[in-house]
Structures are given as C-alpha cells and as structure tokens.
Design a protein around this motif. Sequence first.
Motif, PDB file in Angstrom:
ATOM      1  N   TRP A   1      14.701  55.755 -63.133  1.00 54.66           N
ATOM      2  CA  TRP A   1      15.883  54.922 -63.000  1.00 54.66           C
ATOM      3  C   TRP A   1      15.655  53.993 -61.826  1.00 54.66           C
ATOM      4  O   TRP A   1      15.442  54.457 -60.710  1.00 54.66           O
ATOM      5  CB  TRP A   1      17.144  55.773 -62.798  1.00 54.66           C
ATOM      6  N   HIS A   2      15.649  52.704 -62.077  1.00 56.96           N
ATOM      7  CA  HIS A   2      15.349  51.691 -61.055  1.00 56.96           C
ATOM      8  C   HIS A   2      14.038  52.011 -60.344  1.00 56.96           C
ATOM      9  O   HIS A   2      13.948  51.960 -59.119  1.00 56.96           O
ATOM     10  CB  HIS A   2      16.487  51.563 -60.065  1.00 56.96           C
ATOM     11  N   ASN A   3      13.044  52.394 -61.157  1.00 59.78           N
ATOM     12  CA  ASN A   3      11.688  52.695 -60.694  1.00 59.78           C
ATOM     13  C   ASN A   3      11.589  53.906 -59.769  1.00 59.78           C
ATOM     14  O   ASN A   3      10.644  54.025 -59.005  1.00 59.78           O
ATOM     15  CB  ASN A   3      11.052  51.469 -60.021  1.00 59.78           C
ATOM     16  N   GLU A   4      12.570  54.784 -59.828  1.00 56.64           N
ATOM     17  CA  GLU A   4      12.538  56.014 -59.047  1.00 56.64           C
ATOM     18  C   GLU A   4      12.781  57.193 -59.973  1.00 56.64           C
ATOM     19  O   GLU A   4      13.416  57.055 -61.009  1.00 56.64           O
ATOM     20  CB  GLU A   4      13.643  56.003 -57.977  1.00 56.64           C
ATOM     21  N   ASP A   5      12.303  58.374 -59.588  1.00 58.39           N
ATOM     22  CA  ASP A   5      12.644  59.584 -60.320  1.00 58.39           C
ATOM     23  C   ASP A   5      14.118  59.882 -60.086  1.00 58.39           C
ATOM     24  O   ASP A   5      14.611  59.797 -58.954  1.00 58.39           O
ATOM     25  CB  ASP A   5      11.800  60.764 -59.846  1.00 58.39           C
ATOM     26  N   TYR A   6      14.803  60.221 -61.164  1.00 56.76           N
ATOM     27  CA  TYR A   6      16.245  60.446 -61.107  1.00 56.76           C
ATOM     28  C   TYR A   6      16.555  61.707 -61.899  1.00 56.76           C
ATOM     29  O   TYR A   6      16.220  61.807 -63.075  1.00 56.76           O
ATOM     30  CB  TYR A   6      16.970  59.241 -61.717  1.00 56.76           C
ATOM     31  N   ASP A   7      17.194  62.675 -61.270  1.00 58.13           N
ATOM     32  CA  ASP A   7      17.494  63.954 -61.911  1.00 58.13           C
ATOM     33  C   ASP A   7      18.829  63.892 -62.641  1.00 58.13           C
ATOM     34  O   ASP A   7      19.869  63.687 -62.024  1.00 58.13           O
ATOM     35  CB  ASP A   7      17.526  65.062 -60.857  1.00 58.13           C
ATOM     36  N   LEU A   8      18.780  64.068 -63.975  1.00 59.59           N
ATOM     37  CA  LEU A   8      20.006  64.055 -64.776  1.00 59.59           C
ATOM     38  C   LEU A   8      20.832  65.325 -64.580  1.00 59.59           C
ATOM     39  O   LEU A   8      22.014  65.351 -64.908  1.00 59.59           O
ATOM     40  CB  LEU A   8      19.679  63.912 -66.264  1.00 59.59           C
ATOM     41  N   GLY A   9      20.216  66.381 -64.089  1.00 59.44           N
ATOM     42  CA  GLY A   9      20.947  67.617 -63.876  1.00 59.44           C
ATOM     43  C   GLY A   9      21.069  68.470 -65.125  1.00 59.44           C
ATOM     44  O   GLY A   9      21.842  69.424 -65.149  1.00 59.44           O
ATOM     45  N   CYS A  10      20.335  68.104 -66.160  1.00 59.33           N
ATOM     46  CA  CYS A  10      20.322  68.885 -67.391  1.00 59.33           C
ATOM     47  C   CYS A  10      19.063  68.548 -68.176  1.00 59.33           C
ATOM     48  O   CYS A  10      18.408  67.553 -67.908  1.00 59.33           O
ATOM     49  CB  CYS A  10      21.556  68.603 -68.226  1.00 59.33           C
ATOM     50  N   ASN A  11      18.753  69.391 -69.145  1.00 61.58           N
ATOM     51  CA  ASN A  11      17.562  69.201 -69.962  1.00 61.58           C
ATOM     52  C   ASN A  11      17.792  68.063 -70.962  1.00 61.58           C
ATOM     53  O   ASN A  11      18.738  68.108 -71.753  1.00 61.58           O
ATOM     54  CB  ASN A  11      17.243  70.507 -70.688  1.00 61.58           C
ATOM     55  N   ILE A  12      16.938  67.063 -70.939  1.00 63.77           N
ATOM     56  CA  ILE A  12      17.070  65.902 -71.820  1.00 63.77           C
ATOM     57  C   ILE A  12      16.990  66.323 -73.287  1.00 63.77           C
ATOM     58  O   ILE A  12      17.739  65.806 -74.127  1.00 63.77           O
ATOM     59  CB  ILE A  12      16.011  64.836 -71.473  1.00 63.77           C
ATOM     60  N   GLU A  13      16.133  67.285 -73.603  1.00 66.14           N
ATOM     61  CA  GLU A  13      16.026  67.758 -74.986  1.00 66.14           C
ATOM     62  C   GLU A  13      17.335  68.403 -75.451  1.00 66.14           C
ATOM     63  O   GLU A  13      17.723  68.264 -76.608  1.00 66.14           O
ATOM     64  CB  GLU A  13      14.854  68.732 -75.145  1.00 66.14           C
ATOM     65  N   ASP A  14      18.030  69.102 -74.556  1.00 66.00           N
ATOM     66  CA  ASP A  14      19.340  69.673 -74.907  1.00 66.00           C
ATOM     67  C   ASP A  14      20.330  68.567 -75.245  1.00 66.00           C
ATOM     68  O   ASP A  14      21.106  68.684 -76.195  1.00 66.00           O
ATOM     69  CB  ASP A  14      19.897  70.517 -73.763  1.00 66.00           C
ATOM     70  N   LEU A  15      20.311  67.490 -74.480  1.00 64.68           N
ATOM     71  CA  LEU A  15      21.196  66.353 -74.753  1.00 64.68           C
ATOM     72  C   LEU A  15      20.934  65.781 -76.140  1.00 64.68           C
ATOM     73  O   LEU A  15      21.864  65.543 -76.912  1.00 64.68           O
ATOM     74  CB  LEU A  15      20.980  65.233 -73.729  1.00 64.68           C
ATOM     75  N   GLU A  16      19.671  65.576 -76.439  1.00 60.52           N
ATOM     76  CA  GLU A  16      19.306  64.990 -77.728  1.00 60.52           C
ATOM     77  C   GLU A  16      19.660  65.920 -78.883  1.00 60.52           C
ATOM     78  O   GLU A  16      20.138  65.466 -79.916  1.00 60.52           O
ATOM     79  CB  GLU A  16      17.824  64.618 -77.721  1.00 60.52           C
ATOM     80  N   ARG A  17      19.471  67.232 -78.700  1.00 61.85           N
ATOM     81  CA  ARG A  17      19.848  68.201 -79.739  1.00 61.85           C
ATOM     82  C   ARG A  17      21.350  68.178 -79.993  1.00 61.85           C
ATOM     83  O   ARG A  17      21.814  68.405 -81.107  1.00 61.85           O
ATOM     84  CB  ARG A  17      19.426  69.611 -79.337  1.00 61.85           C
ATOM     85  N   LEU A  18      22.125  67.911 -78.964  1.00 62.57           N
ATOM     86  CA  LEU A  18      23.583  67.834 -79.101  1.00 62.57           C
ATOM     87  C   LEU A  18      24.029  66.489 -79.683  1.00 62.57           C
ATOM     88  O   LEU A  18      25.217  66.278 -79.905  1.00 62.57           O
ATOM     89  CB  LEU A  18      24.246  68.059 -77.734  1.00 62.57           C
ATOM     90  N   GLY A  19      23.078  65.568 -79.903  1.00 66.39           N
ATOM     91  CA  GLY A  19      23.403  64.296 -80.532  1.00 66.39           C
ATOM     92  C   GLY A  19      23.659  63.157 -79.574  1.00 66.39           C
ATOM     93  O   GLY A  19      24.062  62.073 -79.998  1.00 66.39           O
ATOM     94  N   PHE A  20      23.408  63.352 -78.291  1.00 69.80           N
ATOM     95  CA  PHE A  20      23.611  62.277 -77.326  1.00 69.80           C
ATOM     96  C   PHE A  20      22.447  61.291 -77.387  1.00 69.80           C
ATOM     97  O   PHE A  20      21.298  61.687 -77.589  1.00 69.80           O
ATOM     98  CB  PHE A  20      23.724  62.832 -75.908  1.00 69.80           C
ATOM     99  N   VAL A  21      22.757  60.012 -77.217  1.00 68.86           N
ATOM    100  CA  VAL A  21      21.729  58.975 -77.181  1.00 68.86           C
ATOM    101  C   VAL A  21      21.838  58.216 -75.861  1.00 68.86           C
ATOM    102  O   VAL A  21      22.926  58.040 -75.319  1.00 68.86           O
ATOM    103  CB  VAL A  21      21.846  57.996 -78.376  1.00 68.86           C
ATOM    104  N   ASN A  22      20.702  57.774 -75.370  1.00 70.41           N
ATOM    105  CA  ASN A  22      20.660  57.045 -74.111  1.00 70.41           C
ATOM    106  C   ASN A  22      21.430  55.738 -74.255  1.00 70.41           C
ATOM    107  O   ASN A  22      21.176  54.956 -75.159  1.00 70.41           O
ATOM    108  CB  ASN A  22      19.208  56.782 -73.715  1.00 70.41           C
ATOM    109  N   SER A  23      22.378  55.502 -73.359  1.00 69.85           N
ATOM    110  CA  SER A  23      23.171  54.273 -73.371  1.00 69.85           C
ATOM    111  C   SER A  23      23.094  53.558 -72.027  1.00 69.85           C
ATOM    112  O   SER A  23      23.940  52.730 -71.706  1.00 69.85           O
ATOM    113  CB  SER A  23      24.632  54.586 -73.713  1.00 69.85           C
TER     114      SER A  23
END
Length: 100
Positions: A8-30
């Motif tokens: 994020w803005h050329n830095e590592d940024y912790d979402l605080g959750c597993n990205i694969e879990d988000l995608e399995r739940l149907g969330f898309v990057n916006s």
Amino acid sequence: MNNTTVKWHNEDYDLGCNIEDLERLGFVNSSYHNDLAPSYMNKQENIQIFFLDPNHNDIINEGIKYKFSVMKLDEHREYESTIGTTNSFDEMVEMVKSNQ
C-alpha cells in the motif's frame, strides 16, 4: 501460511486478517490509491470495509484505534453511512452479513 500483508503506497501494510479468508467470503479488493487505507467490498457491492493498520504511520497520525471500518454504500457505490468499527475480524464479518 496466513497472508495478511499487501503493498500500500509502496509499503508493506498489514490488513489484520488472512487475504485468502476474505476472498473465500466473497470480498473483492476495492482499494483506491487516494484512500487512507486499503479496502474490500462485499459481492453485492453495497458494503465497503477499510482495513486500518494501527502500526502504520498514516493511521497513527489520524489517531485511529480500530482495525476495521464498515460502511454502507448506495446504489452508485458511494458512501451512505457508517455501520460500525471494530478490532475483531469475526465481528466485522457479522456486521457485513447483517447489513447486506
């Protein structure tokens, strides 16, 4: 292995959750490059969640003390109202499910 970090803005940024879990739940990057933090949207595109890394300088400077900000969007995918904020991934998912 849990992948919780994005660039994020050329830095590592912790979402605080597993990205694969988000995608399995149907969330898309916006995420939009001018936003303070990365975001994901539900399948219906009527709820957007901002993922706020409490250790990131931009979030610290804003004085934000929560990880997830859940927002209701209108039919044009524009901000309508804030559903809530939380530090819990499970609570954030429940907010989304109960407001779709």
